[in-house]
Enzyme design. Sequence first.
Site, short mmCIF file in Angstrom:
data_model
loop_
_atom_site.label_atom_id
_atom_site.label_comp_id
_atom_site.label_asym_id
_atom_site.label_seq_id
_atom_site.Cartn_x
_atom_site.Cartn_y
_atom_site.Cartn_z
N LYS A 2 0.91 -1.16 0.18
CA LYS A 2 0.02 -0.07 -0.05
C LYS A 2 0.92 1.24 -0.01
O LYS A 2 0.64 2.24 -0.86
CB LYS A 2 -0.73 0.12 1.11
CG LYS A 2 -1.84 -1.00 1.35
CD LYS A 2 -2.84 -0.87 2.45
CE LYS A 2 -2.29 -0.79 3.83
NZ LYS A 2 -1.68 -2.10 4.35
N ARG A 27 -9.39 1.47 8.75
CA ARG A 27 -9.03 0.10 9.37
C ARG A 27 -9.90 -0.68 10.22
O ARG A 27 -9.89 -1.88 10.54
CB ARG A 27 -7.73 0.15 10.11
CG ARG A 27 -6.40 -0.34 9.39
CD ARG A 27 -5.30 -0.30 10.38
NE ARG A 27 -4.08 -0.82 10.09
CZ ARG A 27 -3.04 -0.16 9.35
NH1 ARG A 27 -3.43 0.96 8.80
NH2 ARG A 27 -1.93 -1.06 9.08
N ARG A 61 11.80 -6.39 5.26
CA ARG A 61 11.69 -5.13 4.80
C ARG A 61 12.49 -4.05 5.71
O ARG A 61 12.64 -4.34 6.85
CB ARG A 61 10.13 -4.80 5.01
CG ARG A 61 9.89 -3.31 4.80
CD ARG A 61 8.18 -3.41 4.87
NE ARG A 61 7.31 -3.13 5.87
CZ ARG A 61 6.24 -2.52 5.83
NH1 ARG A 61 5.42 -2.74 4.84
NH2 ARG A 61 5.66 -2.38 7.39
N ARG A 105 11.22 -2.03 10.89
CA ARG A 105 10.14 -1.40 12.07
C ARG A 105 10.17 -2.35 13.25
O ARG A 105 10.15 -3.49 13.12
CB ARG A 105 8.84 -1.22 11.11
CG ARG A 105 8.90 0.09 10.45
CD ARG A 105 7.76 0.35 9.49
NE ARG A 105 6.57 -0.50 9.96
CZ ARG A 105 5.18 -0.43 9.15
NH1 ARG A 105 5.34 0.16 8.09
NH2 ARG A 105 4.30 -0.90 9.82
N ARG A 139 -0.45 -8.95 13.37
CA ARG A 139 -1.15 -7.68 12.35
C ARG A 139 -2.13 -8.39 11.23
O ARG A 139 -3.34 -7.92 10.86
CB ARG A 139 0.08 -6.99 11.66
CG ARG A 139 0.48 -5.85 12.54
CD ARG A 139 2.12 -5.54 12.29
NE ARG A 139 2.07 -4.93 11.12
CZ ARG A 139 3.17 -4.79 10.36
NH1 ARG A 139 4.20 -5.54 10.79
NH2 ARG A 139 3.15 -4.08 9.37
P1 ADP Z 1 1.14 -1.76 7.72
O1 ADP Z 1 0.17 -1.46 6.56
O2 ADP Z 1 2.23 -2.24 6.98
O3 ADP Z 1 0.54 -3.03 8.70
P2 ADP Z 1 1.08 0.86 8.72
O4 ADP Z 1 2.34 1.61 8.63
O5 ADP Z 1 -0.23 1.24 7.75
O6 ADP Z 1 1.41 -0.59 8.62
O7 ADP Z 1 0.47 0.87 10.27
C1 ADP Z 1 1.43 0.57 11.38
C2 ADP Z 1 0.60 0.50 12.50
O8 ADP Z 1 0.00 1.68 12.97
C3 ADP Z 1 -0.65 -0.38 12.59
O9 ADP Z 1 -0.32 -1.68 12.86
C4 ADP Z 1 -1.44 0.18 13.71
O10 ADP Z 1 -1.12 -0.08 15.24
C5 ADP Z 1 -1.30 1.49 13.74
N1 ADP Z 1 -2.52 2.30 12.74
C6 ADP Z 1 -2.09 2.75 11.28
N2 ADP Z 1 -3.22 3.24 10.88
C7 ADP Z 1 -4.36 2.83 11.87
C8 ADP Z 1 -5.62 2.95 11.95
N3 ADP Z 1 -6.31 3.61 10.64
N4 ADP Z 1 -6.20 2.81 12.88
C9 ADP Z 1 -5.60 2.06 13.88
N5 ADP Z 1 -4.41 1.92 14.18
C10 ADP Z 1 -3.63 2.25 12.94
#
Ligand code: ADP
Length: 223
Positions: A13, A88, A127, A160, A171
Amino acid sequence: MFLIVFGAPGVGKGTQAKILSERLNIPHISTGDILRQAVADASELGLKAKKIMDSGELVPDSLMISLIKENFSNPKSAKGFILDGFPRTVAQAASLDNLMNELKMNNVLIIYLTANEDEIVKRLTQRLACSECKSIFSLSEIIEPDVCPNCGALNGLYHRNDDKEDVIRNRIEVFKSATLPVLNYFELNNKKIFEIDGLGAIEDIAVEILDAVEKFAKEKVVT
Ligand code: ADP
Ligand code: ZN
């Protein structure tokens, strides 16, 4: 044009959102990047989010929704954006819908990136991210150790905290239970969804998405 990039963690994404943002010249809003910046700044939000993110759980809806509201009040977002990492949960999706209706943000296209679970785990464990330009790389793309292939920053590459195998598995579980139902919400609300396999070459996927965006924009002009 308002794009929402949707899909499991590690599906690409962020990579695609970044390319789309450059080519379409609209801002990339990544809730993950915003939260990681908040953690780095040790802001109030960051302090609340850190533990939750490190365990692979979701930051509470109320915090995320106000974060998005704040972001949308920026005039740069008024004409279009690429939303990455939000919504999400179904509650986030419903709030987003209301907010976008209020702000008369029409023409929403959902880009749904898919991939199988084993591939996702493999990708995420390999990654690296750049703390300077936020680009994401797989180990095989790093030419010189500790040098970002995109911006050249020295010692900016890092794994990360949430890219550890047990956290990755969590996740993915959270994605299936809390996030996947958002797709159903989009369908029930007659949103236009463009589904694409996230396992192809980065540039091929970008080209296919851009084609879909162009077609979508034309349809909107006709109807
Ligand atoms: P990925 O898509 O690789 O899991 P992101 O960088 O989008 O990672 O998000 C990392 C973390 O940030 C998530 O695992 C969550 O804990 C938090 N997060 C990001 N966006 C949201 C959201 N819309 N609602 C709740 N938590 C979020
Ligand atoms: Zn960089």
